[in-house]
Design a protein around this motif. Structure first.
Motif, PDB file in Angstrom:
ATOM      1  N   ALA A  20     -10.153  31.043  39.203  1.00 58.66           N
ATOM      2  CA  ALA A  20     -11.121  30.913  40.539  1.00 58.66           C
ATOM      3  C   ALA A  20     -12.410  31.720  39.909  1.00 58.66           C
ATOM      4  N   LEU A  21     -12.500  32.853  39.617  1.00 57.42           N
ATOM      5  CA  LEU A  21     -13.603  33.704  39.090  1.00 57.42           C
ATOM      6  C   LEU A  21     -14.315  32.946  37.862  1.00 57.42           C
ATOM      7  N   LEU A  22     -13.785  32.014  36.974  1.00 59.48           N
ATOM      8  CA  LEU A  22     -14.612  31.307  36.036  1.00 59.48           C
ATOM      9  C   LEU A  22     -15.224  30.160  36.625  1.00 59.48           C
ATOM     10  N   ARG A  23     -14.700  29.543  37.663  1.00 52.76           N
ATOM     11  CA  ARG A  23     -15.312  28.213  38.325  1.00 52.76           C
ATOM     12  C   ARG A  23     -16.370  28.651  39.054  1.00 52.76           C
ATOM     13  N   GLY A  24     -16.146  29.863  39.873  1.00 50.89           N
ATOM     14  CA  GLY A  24     -17.267  30.410  40.725  1.00 50.89           C
ATOM     15  C   GLY A  24     -18.558  30.787  39.893  1.00 50.89           C
ATOM     16  N   MET A  25     -18.011  31.577  38.720  1.00 47.23           N
ATOM     17  CA  MET A  25     -19.354  32.030  37.978  1.00 47.23           C
ATOM     18  C   MET A  25     -20.066  30.926  37.385  1.00 47.23           C
ATOM     19  N   ARG A  26     -19.497  29.823  36.792  1.00 44.25           N
ATOM     20  CA  ARG A  26     -20.144  28.989  36.449  1.00 44.25           C
ATOM     21  C   ARG A  26     -21.045  28.120  37.346  1.00 44.25           C
ATOM     22  N   GLU A  27     -20.558  27.963  38.385  1.00 44.18           N
ATOM     23  CA  GLU A  27     -21.536  27.388  39.398  1.00 44.18           C
ATOM     24  C   GLU A  27     -22.508  28.083  40.013  1.00 44.18           C
ATOM     25  N   PHE A  28     -22.294  29.413  39.840  1.00 47.26           N
ATOM     26  CA  PHE A  28     -23.137  30.490  40.268  1.00 47.26           C
ATOM     27  C   PHE A  28     -24.251  30.258  39.257  1.00 47.26           C
ATOM     28  N   ASP A  29     -24.282  30.305  38.105  1.00 48.19           N
ATOM     29  CA  ASP A  29     -24.998  30.330  36.769  1.00 48.19           C
ATOM     30  C   ASP A  29     -25.834  29.187  36.995  1.00 48.19           C
ATOM     31  N   GLU A  30     -25.251  27.974  37.025  1.00 46.27           N
ATOM     32  CA  GLU A  30     -25.920  26.666  37.331  1.00 46.27           C
ATOM     33  C   GLU A  30     -26.812  26.673  38.191  1.00 46.27           C
ATOM     34  N   THR A  31     -26.369  27.180  39.423  1.00 45.78           N
ATOM     35  CA  THR A  31     -27.333  27.310  40.862  1.00 45.78           C
ATOM     36  C   THR A  31     -28.544  28.015  40.369  1.00 45.78           C
ATOM     37  N   ALA A  32     -28.259  29.368  39.789  1.00 47.25           N
ATOM     38  CA  ALA A  32     -29.092  30.155  39.676  1.00 47.25           C
ATOM     39  C   ALA A  32     -30.349  29.815  38.688  1.00 47.25           C
ATOM     40  N   ARG A  33     -29.792  29.167  37.486  1.00 45.38           N
ATOM     41  CA  ARG A  33     -30.793  28.496  36.638  1.00 45.38           C
ATOM     42  C   ARG A  33     -31.570  27.599  37.173  1.00 45.38           C
ATOM     43  N   HIS A  48     -38.883  27.451  40.411  1.00 48.92           N
ATOM     44  CA  HIS A  48     -39.761  28.542  41.045  1.00 48.92           C
ATOM     45  C   HIS A  48     -40.637  29.162  39.694  1.00 48.92           C
ATOM     46  N   ALA A  49     -40.254  28.676  38.340  1.00 52.65           N
ATOM     47  CA  ALA A  49     -40.880  29.303  37.531  1.00 52.65           C
ATOM     48  C   ALA A  49     -42.344  28.797  37.383  1.00 52.65           C
ATOM     49  N   PRO A  50     -43.187  29.926  37.081  1.00 51.66           N
ATOM     50  CA  PRO A  50     -44.835  29.382  37.102  1.00 51.66           C
ATOM     51  C   PRO A  50     -45.079  28.428  35.857  1.00 51.66           C
ATOM     52  N   ALA A  51     -45.946  27.806  35.983  1.00 52.63           N
ATOM     53  CA  ALA A  51     -46.586  26.795  34.901  1.00 52.63           C
ATOM     54  C   ALA A  51     -47.089  27.578  34.048  1.00 52.63           C
TER      55      ALA A  51
END
Length: 208
Positions: free
Chosen positions: A122-135, A141-144
């Protein structure tokens, strides 16, 4: 939910900090951040490095000077504009990053061993989804970039041969070698010949 995650993340951050302390005798915290950015963005120039580190250009220049003196960074002409200076990790810096990650993973493995299989999955699934969403959100929002790829940083950017950040000698004969896969799993490039030191170990970068 956010508050609970923030509290739980303290243990993870503690492992990160414990592993980082193992590198403190070779690089400072700010210098390690710079090394990690250059590893992720091989060939980055000084201006973009300063932006990613949220530092003044002059401060980033001094930081790089110390990392070069410590044998952690190498500077070479840019592939597309030889008036630019691109930054690359040395083999010594790559070994440092690999040791840091290995230490972190050993400590993480010890904690995971005490969890149930269901909890680990469960931790691995959640962290992978968290990482993908955060990236994804960071990319949105990254400035050009305020400099086009072919514009370079000439003539007012210190990140160039003979710029205000100091005279950085450039060997036009150096060639970039073939790539390989680094400890992070991503592509990396060789930066040519390893820096030669007269005797003993390369100097330690003591301050940021």
């Amino acid at each position: 939910m956010a508050a609970a995650l923030d509290a739980a993340a303290a243990a993870l951050l503690g492992i990160w900090e414990s592993a980082r302390e193992g590198t403190a005798n070779r690089v400072s915290g700010a210098q390690l951040r710079a090394v990690m950015v250059v590893e992720q963005h091989d060939g980055i120039n000084l201006r973009r490095l300063a932006t990613r580190l949220d530092m003044l250009l002059s401060s980033a220049s001094r930081l790089c000077d110390r990392l070069v003196a410590a044998g952690m960074l190498e500077r070479e002409p840019g592939r597309f504009d030889r008036r630019e200076i691109s930054l690359h990790l040395t083999p010594e810096a790559r070994r440092l990053v690999a040791e840091l990650r290995a230490d972190r993973q050993r400590q993480l493995a010890a904690v995971l061993a005490g969890m149930s299989r269901e909890g680990r999955d469960a931790l691995l699934r959640g962290m992978r989804e968290f990482d993908e969403t955060a990236r994804r959100q960071q990319a949105q929002h990254a400035p050009a970039s305020d400099v086009s790829p072919d514009e370079g940083d000439w003539p007012d950017d210190p990140d160039r041969p003979g710029g205000r950040s100091g005279n950085w000698p450039v060997d036009p004969g150096r060639q970039t070698q073939a790539g390989w896969t680094g400890s992070s799993g991503g592509p990396e490039r060789s930066v040519g010949a390893t820096r030669e030191w007269p005797a003993g170990e390369p100097p330690v970068a003591r301050t940021a």
